[in-house]
Write an enzyme that holds these catalytic residues in place. Structure first.
Site, mmCIF file in Angstrom:
data_model
loop_
_atom_site.group_PDB
_atom_site.id
_atom_site.type_symbol
_atom_site.label_atom_id
_atom_site.label_comp_id
_atom_site.label_asym_id
_atom_site.label_seq_id
_atom_site.Cartn_x
_atom_site.Cartn_y
_atom_site.Cartn_z
ATOM 1 N N HIS A 163 65.091 -46.931 39.279
ATOM 2 C CA HIS A 163 64.099 -46.401 40.218
ATOM 3 C C HIS A 163 64.544 -46.611 41.667
ATOM 4 O O HIS A 163 64.679 -47.742 42.127
ATOM 5 C CB HIS A 163 62.784 -47.146 39.973
ATOM 6 C CG HIS A 163 61.655 -46.716 40.833
ATOM 7 N ND1 HIS A 163 61.054 -47.561 41.739
ATOM 8 C CD2 HIS A 163 61.002 -45.531 40.917
ATOM 9 C CE1 HIS A 163 60.061 -46.925 42.333
ATOM 10 N NE2 HIS A 163 60.010 -45.694 41.853
ATOM 11 N N HIS A 181 61.940 -42.266 50.271
ATOM 12 C CA HIS A 181 60.647 -42.268 49.577
ATOM 13 C C HIS A 181 59.465 -41.949 50.487
ATOM 14 O O HIS A 181 58.698 -41.029 50.229
ATOM 15 C CB HIS A 181 60.420 -43.617 48.887
ATOM 16 C CG HIS A 181 59.100 -43.689 48.192
ATOM 17 N ND1 HIS A 181 57.945 -44.128 48.809
ATOM 18 C CD2 HIS A 181 58.731 -43.339 46.941
ATOM 19 C CE1 HIS A 181 56.941 -44.052 47.964
ATOM 20 N NE2 HIS A 181 57.380 -43.585 46.821
HETATM 21 O O1 G3P Z 1 59.679 -41.770 39.145
HETATM 22 C C1 G3P Z 1 58.389 -42.207 39.245
HETATM 23 C C2 G3P Z 1 58.046 -42.972 40.487
HETATM 24 O O2 G3P Z 1 59.119 -42.989 41.370
HETATM 25 C C3 G3P Z 1 56.850 -42.396 41.142
HETATM 26 O O3 G3P Z 1 56.345 -43.173 42.184
HETATM 27 O O4 G3P Z 1 55.962 -43.743 44.534
HETATM 28 O O5 G3P Z 1 57.921 -44.678 43.342
HETATM 29 O O6 G3P Z 1 57.889 -42.290 43.966
HETATM 30 P P1 G3P Z 1 57.062 -43.480 43.556
HETATM 31 CA CA CA Z 2 59.934 -41.619 43.079
#
Ligand code: G3P
Ligand code: CA
Length: 243
Positions: free
Chosen positions: A6, A48
């Protein structure tokens, strides 16, 4: 079990940087997850938040700007920023990468891509632009080698992307009602919910509709074990070494 890093190996390196993606490969991730937005001059970049404040030095580098929204900066401006020091001074000077730079790294490190289109409603035409940029990477589309998933919280984007690149694996982020899963199964291949509160009934319902489940963001070994027992196909994690 698929291992999706992630924002890269973001427990150990500043999120959404080449350093984080490179480390994800070292730690055994099969895919990296990243967030795509667009600059003021139309370049796809990986970050992000919709502002630069949390993860860069934009406020001190550009003190006179009325806001620090990513979409108000050119790629040349973004590339002067430090996207690493906020995490650890050892990564000072780590830049915000363009999507093209990340794709080049993924090819060299043999990593798949879980691309999240972040707030695509703010970027008209971004579905086609993402598709065009991905299509320059022929290795991602090789027969039998699934190297690409595109996902979003934005249902309209998912429906549009299905028409733009019909054969790419698509994930809907979030937890639609079980009653909606049948209609989603005509558009999406994955349902990717938050991991907390995920139940066996919900996982089974997604499977019954022919889709896979890849929850986020699980780092705690107990959470990873619980998700594994539920039968999910992949886990999106900041700690790919724990999957
Ligand atoms: O891939 C799922 C996750 O990344 C969604 O939440 O806020 O980390 O982009 P966020
Ligand atoms: Ca994400």
């Amino acid at each position: 079990m698929l291992n999706y890093a992630h924002r890269g190996a973001s427990a150990y390196r500043p999120e959404n940087t080449l350093a984080a993606f490179d480390r994800a490969a070292d730690l055994g991730a099969q895919y990296v997850e990243l967030d795509v937005q667009r600059t003021a001059d139309g370049v796809l970049v990986v970050l992000h938040d919709d502002t630069l404040l949390r993860t860069t030095n934009a406020a001190s580098a550009f003190p006179d700007r009325p806001s620090w929204t990513v979409a108000d900066f050119t790629v040349a401006e973004l590339q002067t920023l430090d996207a690493g020091s906020w995490f650890d001074i050892r990564y000072g000077g780590e830049p915000i990468p363009t999507l093209a730079e990340v794709l080049d790294l993924l090819r060299r490190r043999d990593l798949g891509l879980l691309l999240e289109a972040k707030s695509p409603d703010k970027f008209p035409g971004i579905a086609t632009q993402i598709a065009d940029e991905l299509l320059t990477q022929r290795w991602m589309f090789r027969a039998g080698a699934a190297r690409l998933v595109v996902e979003s919280f934005d249902a309209d984007f998912i429906r549009e992307f299905r028409t733009v690149l019909p054969r790419v694996t698509l994930g809907l982020l979030g937890s639609p009602e079980i009653a909606q899963l049948e209609s989603w199964s005509r558009v999406a291949d994955q349902i990717n919910p938050h991991h907390l509160g995920l139940t066996q009934d919900y996982v089974d319902a997604i499977h019954e509709h022919g889709m896979t489940v890849n929850p986020w963001t699980a780092d705690d070994p107990a959470d990873i074990a619980r998700l594994t027992a539920l039968g999910v196909e992949g886990i999106i994690t900041n700690t790919p070494d724990r999957i």
